[in-house]
Motif scaffolding. Structure first.
Motif, PDB file in Angstrom:
ATOM      1  N   HIS A 175       0.821  -1.217   0.000  1.00 38.68           N
ATOM      2  CA  HIS A 175       0.000   0.000   0.000  1.00 38.68           C
ATOM      3  C   HIS A 175       0.861   1.276   0.000  1.00 38.68           C
ATOM      4  O   HIS A 175       0.538   2.261  -0.673  1.00 38.68           O
ATOM      5  CB  HIS A 175      -0.880  -0.072   1.249  1.00 38.68           C
ATOM      6  CG  HIS A 175      -1.774   1.080   1.464  1.00 38.68           C
ATOM      7  ND1 HIS A 175      -2.975   1.216   0.819  1.00 38.68           N
ATOM      8  CD2 HIS A 175      -1.664   2.159   2.264  1.00 38.68           C
ATOM      9  CE1 HIS A 175      -3.554   2.333   1.212  1.00 38.68           C
ATOM     10  NE2 HIS A 175      -2.777   2.933   2.094  1.00 38.68           N
ATOM     11  N   HIS A 188       1.117   4.420  -2.682  1.00 39.48           N
ATOM     12  CA  HIS A 188       0.951   5.848  -2.372  1.00 39.48           C
ATOM     13  C   HIS A 188       2.064   6.683  -3.028  1.00 39.48           C
ATOM     14  O   HIS A 188       1.853   7.845  -3.360  1.00 39.48           O
ATOM     15  CB  HIS A 188       1.015   6.068  -0.860  1.00 39.48           C
ATOM     16  CG  HIS A 188      -0.324   6.084  -0.174  1.00 39.48           C
ATOM     17  ND1 HIS A 188      -1.345   6.941  -0.539  1.00 39.48           N
ATOM     18  CD2 HIS A 188      -0.800   5.358   0.864  1.00 39.48           C
ATOM     19  CE1 HIS A 188      -2.390   6.730   0.255  1.00 39.48           C
ATOM     20  NE2 HIS A 188      -2.095   5.773   1.107  1.00 39.48           N
ATOM     21  N   SER A 221      -0.789   9.582   6.750  1.00 33.18           N
ATOM     22  CA  SER A 221      -2.225   9.331   6.626  1.00 33.18           C
ATOM     23  C   SER A 221      -2.766   8.915   7.979  1.00 33.18           C
ATOM     24  O   SER A 221      -2.083   9.064   8.995  1.00 33.18           O
ATOM     25  CB  SER A 221      -2.451   8.219   5.594  1.00 33.18           C
ATOM     26  OG  SER A 221      -2.118   6.992   6.185  1.00 33.18           O
ATOM     27  N   HIS A 233      -0.479   5.688   8.701  1.00 30.70           N
ATOM     28  CA  HIS A 233       0.988   5.687   8.635  1.00 30.70           C
ATOM     29  C   HIS A 233       1.591   7.080   8.585  1.00 30.70           C
ATOM     30  O   HIS A 233       0.985   8.018   8.094  1.00 30.70           O
ATOM     31  CB  HIS A 233       1.486   4.844   7.455  1.00 30.70           C
ATOM     32  CG  HIS A 233       0.522   4.740   6.307  1.00 30.70           C
ATOM     33  ND1 HIS A 233       0.386   5.691   5.357  1.00 30.70           N
ATOM     34  CD2 HIS A 233      -0.398   3.780   6.006  1.00 30.70           C
ATOM     35  CE1 HIS A 233      -0.538   5.333   4.500  1.00 30.70           C
ATOM     36  NE2 HIS A 233      -1.051   4.189   4.872  1.00 30.70           N
ATOM     37  N   ASP A 256      -6.677   7.207  -0.027  1.00 27.85           N
ATOM     38  CA  ASP A 256      -6.654   5.843  -0.561  1.00 27.85           C
ATOM     39  C   ASP A 256      -7.527   5.713  -1.812  1.00 27.85           C
ATOM     40  O   ASP A 256      -8.663   6.200  -1.843  1.00 27.85           O
ATOM     41  CB  ASP A 256      -7.149   4.862   0.509  1.00 27.85           C
ATOM     42  CG  ASP A 256      -6.155   4.736   1.645  1.00 27.85           C
ATOM     43  OD1 ASP A 256      -5.011   5.202   1.492  1.00 27.85           O
ATOM     44  OD2 ASP A 256      -6.524   4.163   2.684  1.00 27.85           O
TER      45      ASP A 256
HETATM   46 ZN    ZN Z   1      -3.194   4.968   2.726  1.00 26.12          ZN
END
Ligand code: ZN
Ligand code: KG4
Length: 349
Positions: free
Chosen positions: A117, A121, A142, A145, A311
């Motif tokens: 993921h 990004h 985010s 994270h 996302d």
């Molecule tokens: Zn994310």
């Protein structure tokens, strides 16, 4: 074959949190970015409820794929490869996306890539600003994270430089918004409230900025507590809470630390490009301060537009497309989803 390698048509799935994202890219060209969010179902809980998110992904999946195909003007038969977030994220939510992606890969007899993921990004910026420069620094911020990464090659060499030791940056925005009674998700609401406030009104702490602290790690938990205590003290004294000033001062404390450490990471790794991604990259003050400080240090900032920062499936498709173009080996159809996938693992086999 050459055409496939140069500009593959890739279908990407993202279900690591509360967004069901299905994106379609051809090479580095974005064709569709369909997102169904269950955020409203979580709002009354003040945070994402994993079981609710998984169920919502299941319900949204097929209509979102159909919407993406129709937006892109392609059919499933046109698809060359499939990519899906394997992790990190909410375990149940990841499983729904992986099961769907594997079913399409099996039915279409196309290669599938189970991807990271965080790398997605980063890679999404290629859709907007072209190929990534070799050896850039990426700051991903985010709800889940907050990391600084050195990225020689987004398809295989992503090196962690620093990360949060407690809350993620977006989590801090969400929790402070709750203290201020602003609603969920808090980031955009604090961003808006802060526009009317004075960022220097209250001197909130800058986490992990002491001489003996890890220079590239983050900590936002103390800041969140400091805001809560400050508000409590005023409330107890019967004073009115200056909402805009609290929002602006809190936001300044977060983006001051983020940008300071991001520039330091660039200097230490010799990178002259800083890429910012993740939901918090949509923050207007973060964008301004990053530009300002980077310009002084001779560093170029790349930030995807806001709906590519949060996302989405297009980012996963973008990474899938890059993996196909570089001739990377696809995943096995039974690859595992991994809720705590390490950032160095870009593709799960
Ligand atoms: Zn994310
Ligand atoms: O990347 P994302 O959509 O999902 C995760 O992987 O977490 O990021 C969502 C996070 C939330 O915490 C939200 O409050 C934050 O990004 N966010 C913002 C802004 N827009 C979204 N934070 C600060 N300012 C914003 N404008």
């Amino acid at each position: 074959m050459t055409a496939l390698k140069d500009s593959p048509l890739v279908l990407g799935f993202e279900t690591s949190c509360d967004e069901t994202g299905v994106g379609i890219v051809r090479g580095n060209t974005l064709l569709a970015d369909a997102v169904a969010s269950s955020v409203e179902e979580h709002a009354r809980f003040g945070g994402v409820v994993p079981e609710v998110a998984s169920r919502a992904h299941l319900e949204a999946m097929v209509p979102t794929v159909q919407r993406a195909l129709s937006d892109a003007g392609v059919t499933l038969a046109d698809i060359d490869a499939i990519a899906v977030t394997a992790g990190p994220g909410l375990a149940g939510a990841l499983l729904v996306g992986a099961a769907a992606a594997k079913a399409y890969a099996l039915a279409l007899d196309k290669p599938i890539y189970g991807v990271n993921h965080l790398a997605a990004h980063i890679c999404v910026d290629q859709l907007e600003h072209g190929p990534l420069p070799e050896g850039c620094v990426a700051m991903l911020v985010s709800g889940g994270h907050s990391s600084l990464l050195f990225v020689p090659d987004v398809t295989g060499d992503v090196q962690p430089l620093g990360q949060t030791i407690d809350d993620a940056a977006g989590e801090a925005f969400d929790k402070v918004a709750r203290v201020l009674g602003l609603g969920f998700p808090g980031g955009p609401l604090i961003d808006k409230a802060a526009r009317e406030g004075d960022p220097e009104a209250i001197a909130f702490p800058r986490g992990l900025t002491g001489p003996r602290d890890a220079p590239l790690d983050f900590s936002f938990s103390g800041l969140k507590t400091a805001v809560a205590r400050w508000v409590e003290r005023r409330e107890r004294a019967g004073d009115k809470i200056p909402l805009a000033d609290v929002a602006a001062s809190f936001q300044e404390a977060v983006v001051d630390v983020l940008t300071r450490k991001a520039i330091l990471a660039c200097k230490e790794s010799g990178a002259d490009h800083l890429l910012i991604g993740g939901g918090v990259a949509a923050n207007s003050r973060l964008r301004v301060l990053a530009e300002e400080r980077a310009a002084k240090a001779g560093i170029r900032v790349r930030v995807p537009r806001p709906n590519l920062c949060t996302d989405n499936g297009a980012m996963v498709a973008a990474l899938g497309s890059e993996l196909v173009r570089r001739g990377r080996t696809p995943s096995h159809l039974d690859f595992p989803s991994d809720s705590s996938q390490a950032v160095v693992d870009v593709v799960v086999r």
